[in-house]
Enzyme design. Structure first.
Site, PDB file in Angstrom:
ATOM      1  N   ASP A  26      24.792  27.447   9.413  1.00 36.36           N
ATOM      2  CA  ASP A  26      26.124  27.918   9.772  1.00 36.36           C
ATOM      3  C   ASP A  26      26.772  26.996  10.805  1.00 36.36           C
ATOM      4  O   ASP A  26      26.092  26.466  11.696  1.00 36.36           O
ATOM      5  CB  ASP A  26      26.012  29.338  10.352  1.00 36.36           C
ATOM      6  N   SER A  71      26.706  31.404  -0.813  1.00 42.04           N
ATOM      7  CA  SER A  71      26.529  32.831  -1.060  1.00 42.04           C
ATOM      8  C   SER A  71      27.518  33.328  -2.105  1.00 42.04           C
ATOM      9  O   SER A  71      28.510  32.665  -2.421  1.00 42.04           O
ATOM     10  CB  SER A  71      26.724  33.619   0.239  1.00 42.04           C
ATOM     11  N   THR A  72      27.271  34.520  -2.603  1.00 42.45           N
ATOM     12  CA  THR A  72      28.200  35.127  -3.552  1.00 42.45           C
ATOM     13  C   THR A  72      29.555  35.381  -2.883  1.00 42.45           C
ATOM     14  O   THR A  72      30.592  35.395  -3.558  1.00 42.45           O
ATOM     15  CB  THR A  72      27.632  36.450  -4.090  1.00 42.45           C
ATOM     16  N   GLU A  73      29.553  35.557  -1.561  1.00 38.52           N
ATOM     17  CA  GLU A  73      30.799  35.788  -0.826  1.00 38.52           C
ATOM     18  C   GLU A  73      31.602  34.505  -0.628  1.00 38.52           C
ATOM     19  O   GLU A  73      32.811  34.551  -0.345  1.00 38.52           O
ATOM     20  CB  GLU A  73      30.506  36.418   0.540  1.00 38.52           C
ATOM     21  N   ASN A  74      30.955  33.343  -0.772  1.00 36.41           N
ATOM     22  CA  ASN A  74      31.649  32.076  -0.529  1.00 36.41           C
ATOM     23  C   ASN A  74      32.729  31.767  -1.564  1.00 36.41           C
ATOM     24  O   ASN A  74      33.572  30.890  -1.341  1.00 36.41           O
ATOM     25  CB  ASN A  74      30.646  30.915  -0.490  1.00 36.41           C
ATOM     26  N   TRP A  75      32.717  32.496  -2.688  1.00 35.80           N
ATOM     27  CA  TRP A  75      33.759  32.278  -3.695  1.00 35.80           C
ATOM     28  C   TRP A  75      35.150  32.624  -3.152  1.00 35.80           C
ATOM     29  O   TRP A  75      36.166  32.185  -3.699  1.00 35.80           O
ATOM     30  CB  TRP A  75      33.480  33.118  -4.944  1.00 35.80           C
ATOM     31  N   ARG A  77      36.409  31.634  -0.425  1.00 34.59           N
ATOM     32  CA  ARG A  77      36.957  30.526   0.350  1.00 34.59           C
ATOM     33  C   ARG A  77      38.014  29.785  -0.477  1.00 34.59           C
ATOM     34  O   ARG A  77      38.080  29.937  -1.698  1.00 34.59           O
ATOM     35  CB  ARG A  77      35.836  29.566   0.748  1.00 34.59           C
ATOM     36  N   ARG A 194      19.096  30.905  12.353  1.00 40.37           N
ATOM     37  CA  ARG A 194      20.531  30.806  12.059  1.00 40.37           C
ATOM     38  C   ARG A 194      21.186  29.985  13.162  1.00 40.37           C
ATOM     39  O   ARG A 194      20.968  30.229  14.348  1.00 40.37           O
ATOM     40  CB  ARG A 194      21.189  32.179  11.977  1.00 40.37           C
TER      41      ARG A 194
END
Length: 259
Positions: A26, A71-75, A77, A194
């Protein structure tokens, strides 16, 4: 006999190293902003952190390393940033594959990575093929990965078997559940690192992190070096690992892992 790096922090106890380290990489965006650069340049700079953590784990003969790359959440962006990430990934594979093979590193992927753009999938398949016979260290990269999605996937696969009469409810155990994970042969995570100072797991390896020690470092990922890996390991070794009521350090959830 293990040949240790000459500049290894003397506080690192090489007889008590974690066998599986997971890293949430990160801080690329914040690094770029701090240096007056584009976010895409921050991701490019972050490849140096990948190189450093690979080298550091290989030098210490840590057998398992997991990296959270996409991650699946990075889509969610910006499209330009997402596309640049896939281009950078392909570029990194082509540039580093010989070095990865030289160090005997096998690369695997977890997540729905085959849903990525065709060019990226082709390069990932090439990486798998080129490293499949390496056995000195295994690196698993999370791509289009989410911890909740992995758990749901396991539940659905077991439900399908139960629906067909191939699995009884009482047969579902932790050991069986492990067999449905993306990389079922990997042991649980011992140490999660992290970077960037954030203190959350962000949907990463939720099942495998059950008994992990977590170390949160303030360094931004592009600035990550082997000394930061050693710092995290030192923190890990200073803790008394607890597994429920057990204080003796014997992990009842550990499984045999053969690279």
């Amino acid at each position: 006999m293990r040949k240790l790096p000459a500049d290894l922090d003397p506080r690192v106890d090489v007889d008590r190293l974690p066998r599986h380290i997971a890293v949430i990489m990160d801080g690329n965006g914040r690094w770029a902003k701090r240096h007056g650069k584009k976010t895409t340049e921050g991701h490019e700079a972050g490849t140096e952190g990948v190189r450093e953590v690979l080298k550091g784990c290989r030098e210490l003969e840590i057998p398992c390393l997991s990296l959270y790359a996409f991650s699946t959440e990075n889509w969610s962006r910006p499209e330009e940033e997402v596309n640049s990430l896939f281009q950078l990934m392909s570029k990194y594979i082509r540039r580093e594959i010989d070095e990865i093979k030289k160090y005997g590193i096998r690369v695997l992927f977890m997540g729905e990575w085959r849903e990525l753009p065709p060019t990226a999938v082709k390069d990932l398949e090439y990486c798998l093929e080129q490293t499949q016979d390496n056995r000195d260290m295994t690196v698993v990269v999370g791509l289009n990965y989410g911890g909740r999605q992995e758990i749901l996937r396991c539940a659905r696969m077991m439900a399908e078997k139960a629906q067909k009469g191939e699995l009884l409810p009482e047969e579902i155990t932790e050991s069986l559940f492990n067999q449905y994970l993306y990389v079922p042969e990997f042991p649980d995570v011992d140490l999660l690192i992290r970077t960037s100072g954030e203190q959350r797991v962000s949907n990463f390896m939720l099942w495998q992190l059950s008994y992990a020690e977590m170390v949160f470092l303030p360094v931004l990922w592009p600035d990550f070096r082997r000394k930061h890996l050693w710092e995290a390991i030192i923190h890990y070794q200073q803790r008394e690992r607890r597994f429920g009521s057990r204080l003796d350090g014997a992990d009842p959830h550990s499984s045999e892992f053969n690279i």
